[in-house]
Design a protein around this motif. Sequence first.
Motif: not given
Length: 470
Positions: A401-411
């Motif tokens: 749940r600590d993925m703060n950016t769209k890029e991080e969440s995408f990966v």
Amino acid sequence: MADYLPSATTITPLLRPRRGWLSSLRIKTTLSAELGGSVGDLGTYIPIVLALTLVNHLDLSTTLIFTALYNISTGFLFGIPMPVQPMKSVAAVAITDPLLSLPQIAAAGLSTAATLFILGATGLMSLLYRFIPLPVVRGVQLSQGLAFAFSAIKYIRYNQDFSAGKSSSARVWLGLDGIVLALFAILFLVLVTGSGDFSDDAVPIGVHEEGEDSVNRSSGPLRRRLRIFSSIPAALLVFILGLVLCFIRDPSIVKDLRFGPSRIHILRITWEDWKIGFFRGAIPQIPLSILNSVIAVCKLSADLFPDREVSVTKVSVSVGVMNLVGCWFGAMPVCHGAGGLAGQYRFGGRSGASVVLLGLGKLLIGLVFGNSFVRILGLFPIGILGVLLLFAGIELAMASRDMNTKEESFVMLVCAAVSMTGSSAALGFGCGILLYWLLKLRQMECSCFGNFNFNPKRPVAVDDETSLNP
């Protein structure tokens, strides 16, 4: 958010003690919470042990004794509820046709253990840990957590044939192993443990920061009630309920119990056993152990216990030493697992005392009942195991749940999706690494494009726009 894992975990002397041995067992919350956390990983432990015992004739007494000693040792060594779980890939291969013999299972465990021991002792595991992007690790954790949750739902909804490794008919609603019993266990655990936060400082749901002062003045009864709930070893009570139901379902199992452990002996492993064990068992297990048993465990422990460093070197060497000793005597190949750590934390485990208590329980059962305890495990309500596994899986998945950016969440999401659909954490890991660096490459300035260097983070100036006009 840093792109890489924290560099605090560096190359350290092997199994270096950072504190006194007794301080590793210092109770962080309450003894009842540690007791509840001690059974948090049994949702994965019992089904695999039961399947290997029934299908491959695993020596249950030897496995219980050795895993008990592993639990006690890791409790003192790490000072956190570091789990000891079966090597899942080796177990999955062992129960599929053609079956693996015990020497072949041991060869697979020894090969995997030797690999992790070498990677840990040489410092290569620490180097790998430092340069793996955080979103990729989160993807592995998310996929493993959701896989546990999906398996848990199957345990609750359908009857299970662990010897065949598949679900069978739908489970009845009523009965001593019915869906209603599992739902009751879920409601009880949610009521007592809530979201898994055992802190007295937690703010009630729906209360914002500006309302905290009024809550502090008026929520005395609420805090007392929450403190009472936190003193209840909810998971342990649910597990004890399952044991009681075993004897109610078939009272004749009392006659089948035999006292005393089985005789421990050294396995004879032939060259053919080594080849089959390595190629069928170790090769698919090694990447899973590196990712889930070492890297994901260390990252999760840093999230849950930021004040207690867990060295990648110590975890990797620990897995190696456990199996390099126990597998020769026919004990089940084991590793540490992020899912087990999440489960024990979810139900209250906060120190090494949690796994030490679990180890003492396993040791007592192994020495007193030996192999005859398999009769009790065979009658344990599978729905209750599913409930314990469900909470462990959700806790592990929530680490992402600590993925703060769209890029991080995408990966992270791509890595998790590939891991789950391809049934391979290594495949998802590879895709996540490739995607991560492709996104980084896209944002890099490259001189080969001449005056058309592109930096997506640099705002376009007015002069730049007007200079393009004829």
